[in-house]
Enzyme design. Structure first.
Site, short mmCIF file in Angstrom:
data_model
loop_
_atom_site.label_atom_id
_atom_site.label_comp_id
_atom_site.label_asym_id
_atom_site.label_seq_id
_atom_site.Cartn_x
_atom_site.Cartn_y
_atom_site.Cartn_z
N HIS A 128 23.67 49.17 34.41
CA HIS A 128 25.08 49.43 34.08
C HIS A 128 25.99 48.24 34.40
O HIS A 128 27.13 48.21 33.96
CB HIS A 128 25.59 50.71 34.76
CG HIS A 128 25.92 50.58 36.21
ND1 HIS A 128 25.03 50.93 37.21
CD2 HIS A 128 27.05 50.18 36.84
CE1 HIS A 128 25.61 50.74 38.39
NE2 HIS A 128 26.84 50.29 38.19
N ASP A 158 18.21 52.59 35.74
CA ASP A 158 19.39 51.77 36.00
C ASP A 158 19.03 50.42 36.61
O ASP A 158 19.70 49.92 37.52
CB ASP A 158 20.39 52.50 36.90
CG ASP A 158 21.76 51.81 36.89
OD1 ASP A 158 22.09 51.19 35.86
OD2 ASP A 158 22.49 51.89 37.91
N SER A 258 27.31 47.19 43.01
CA SER A 258 26.21 47.55 42.10
C SER A 258 25.29 46.37 41.85
O SER A 258 25.75 45.29 41.48
CB SER A 258 26.78 48.02 40.76
OG SER A 258 27.30 49.31 40.85
#
Length: 512
Positions: A128, A158, A258
């Site tokens: 993402h 992911d 992230s």
């Protein structure tokens, strides 16, 4: 003193030999995996290989920080009807609320983190973080900015692997996430909120955590799919293969973290930071990282093939607990209840049947779906997995299942879906069981998807359209066409109450 001097000299020679061998292989590394490169570099490294370590993070932070990079992505301007934007993605992964709207705009940017895995520029991050980006820039610890290319990415885990054309980079040693213990100290390293390198500390709060975030992300329709659904009334066909088995930590993780590193006190990478559970979109003490043992396999697939080569057992299942056990009328409250077996899949060939309960995978006890999915996610098509299965007669049976490739399972699933569209003549409609992705998307535990409605028949007259998902009739839960038929009242003048979900939200039709 002489003995100590000899030990130091031996260690020095060993280290020089290891580095020299690594440099030699680095120039001819086509046949070596990321793990091979790591092993050659760290062969003489004094870092202790166990997961735990002393709660002094100075050395770990100093060793890790140079190998965690800042990733900045740019997205071209899109019109009001086009695709997903970064607002969508980060709302999904960080819980943002408020009025995100698709409107014409100038090119926008977002940022995340990445972890350098090899000295020649392979970097792990989240899908993402880079998904849909027109340009990806990596800012190194020396503030040098380099353009990166995507080697592979996968929404089901992911994870993404990107590459920069730079050599001699510092990189992190990958640890063993199986050795991670609840309660041990960990560090989260990344670039939260557009700050420079930031290190936060906490403990491991839980393992094998499934929070449903990848199911929701993969179950959501894109704008194009939604517009197609509005035109045709047909929901997109999509198989949900998401694997969630997160390491949960209370180390502070925020937007920008992230793709960053979760490391133990020895400075070993044990996870890739991916998500938080939050009402505000900021840290509330619940951060989640992808275990490195799962990431190793996925990232190596990216490097070799550009995509994931995933193997499948060929079953659908329900994790058992006291409530599910009562519903299924079984005394077992631990394990995975096999609700369906894919025809000609690996499980069927091994003799697994609907109603069996999977109790162990490769000798390890199973309590929830992540216990199985993560271990299978580390394997490839053609690999064999040993399962311990509780049969209907109460006997335990050890079986070996050969994993099937995704292409085979997709074909089998399509054929199975076609066969599942069962017609109920009494109501003038046909139905198929709601898929796992539809259930996750609408947050329902059961349902039947309306695949066709015959003109002039009962459901058509009631206003029930193709594409709706019916969850109950007259208060009775439905999961199949047979359930629909049983739940319909037998008398002509009896009241009918049909409840379910659609794109517009929940609905209830009531008629006499």
């Amino acid at each position: 003193m002489k003995k100590i001097g000899l030990i130091v000299l031996a260690a020095f020679i060993g280290g020089v030999a290891a580095i020299g061998a690594y440099k030699l292989f680095e120039r001819h590394d086509d046949g070596f995996t990321i793990a091979d490169k790591q092993n050659m570099m760290f062969a003489k490294n004094p870092i202790i290989s166990s997961s735990t370590g002393a709660p002094d993070f100075v050395q770990a932070a100093a060793a890790v920080s140079p190998a965690v990079v800042h990733i900045k992505t740019t997205y071209a301007a899109k019109s009001g009807s086009g695709g997903r934007d970064m607002g969508d993605i980060f709302e999904q992964f960080f819980g943002f609320g408020g009025g995100m709207q698709r409107v014409p705009r100038q090119p926008q940017a977002a940022s995340g983190s990445g972890v350098i895995l090899t000295s020649d520029g392979y970097i792990a991050t989240n899908n993402h973080v880079v998904d849909g980006a027109d340009k990806i820039e990596v800012i190194l610890s020396n503030r040098r900015k380099v353009t990166a290319k995507v080697i592979g990415k996968d929404s089901n885990t992911d994870l993404a692997l990107i590459k920069i054309d730079v050599s001699g980079l510092p990189f992190i040693k990958m640890g063993n996430s199986d050795n991670v213990q609840v309660g041990e100290w960990v560090l989260a390293v990344g670039f939260p909120l557009d700050l420079q390198t930031t290190v936060t500390a906490g403990i491991v709060s839980a393992k094998a955590r499934n929070i449903g975030i990848l199911n929701r992300e993969n179950g959501q329709m894109t704008q194009e799919e939604y517009e197609e659904y509005q035109r045709t009334g047909k929901l997109p066909s999509r198989t949900n293969n998401s694997i969630e088995s997160f390491i949960q930590t209370d180390a502070a993780i925020n937007p920008g973290n992230s793709g960053g590193a979760l490391v133990n006190a020895n400075g070993e990478l044990i996870g890739i930071n991916a998500a938080i559970a939050s009402q505000t979109g900021r840290n509330e003490g619940y951060g989640f990282a992808i275990p490195v043992n799962l990431a190793k396999k996925i990232l190596e697939d990216f490097r070799k093939y550009g995509s994931v080569k995933r193997g499948y057992i060929g079953v659908s299942f329900k994790p058992l607990d006291a409530d599910v056990a009562e519903e299924l009328k079984t005394k077992e409250i631990a394990g995975l209840y096999v609700s369906d077996v894919v025809p000609n899949g690996g499980a069927e060939a091994a003799g697994i049947k609907s109603g069996d309960i999977i109790k162990k995978v490769n000798g390890a006890d199973i309590y929830d779906s992540p216990d199985l999915q993560e271990k299978i996610g580390r394997m490839s098509p053609g690999d064999k997995v040993n399962l311990t299965v509780l049969k209907a007669d109460g006997s335990l049976k050890n079986v070996s299942v050969t994993l099937k490739p995704e292409s085979t399972m997709s074909d089998l699933a399509k054929n199975k879906d076609k066969a599942a569209g069962t017609s109920v003549s009494a109501v003038g409609a046909s139905f198929a069981p709601a898929t796992d992705s539809q259930k996750a998307r609408y947050r329902i535990r059961n349902g039947v998807y309306v695949t066709e409605v015959a003109p002039g028949k009962l459901f058509d007259n009631l206003g029930i359209k193709k594409g709706l998902i019916i969850t109950s009739i007259n208060g009775k839960e439905v999961n199949s066409a047979a359930d629909i038929e049983k739940a319909m009242p037998s008398g002509k003048n009896e009241r009918i109450t049909i409840s379910g979900v659609s794109e517009g939200g929940t609905f209830t039709f009531s008629f006499n």
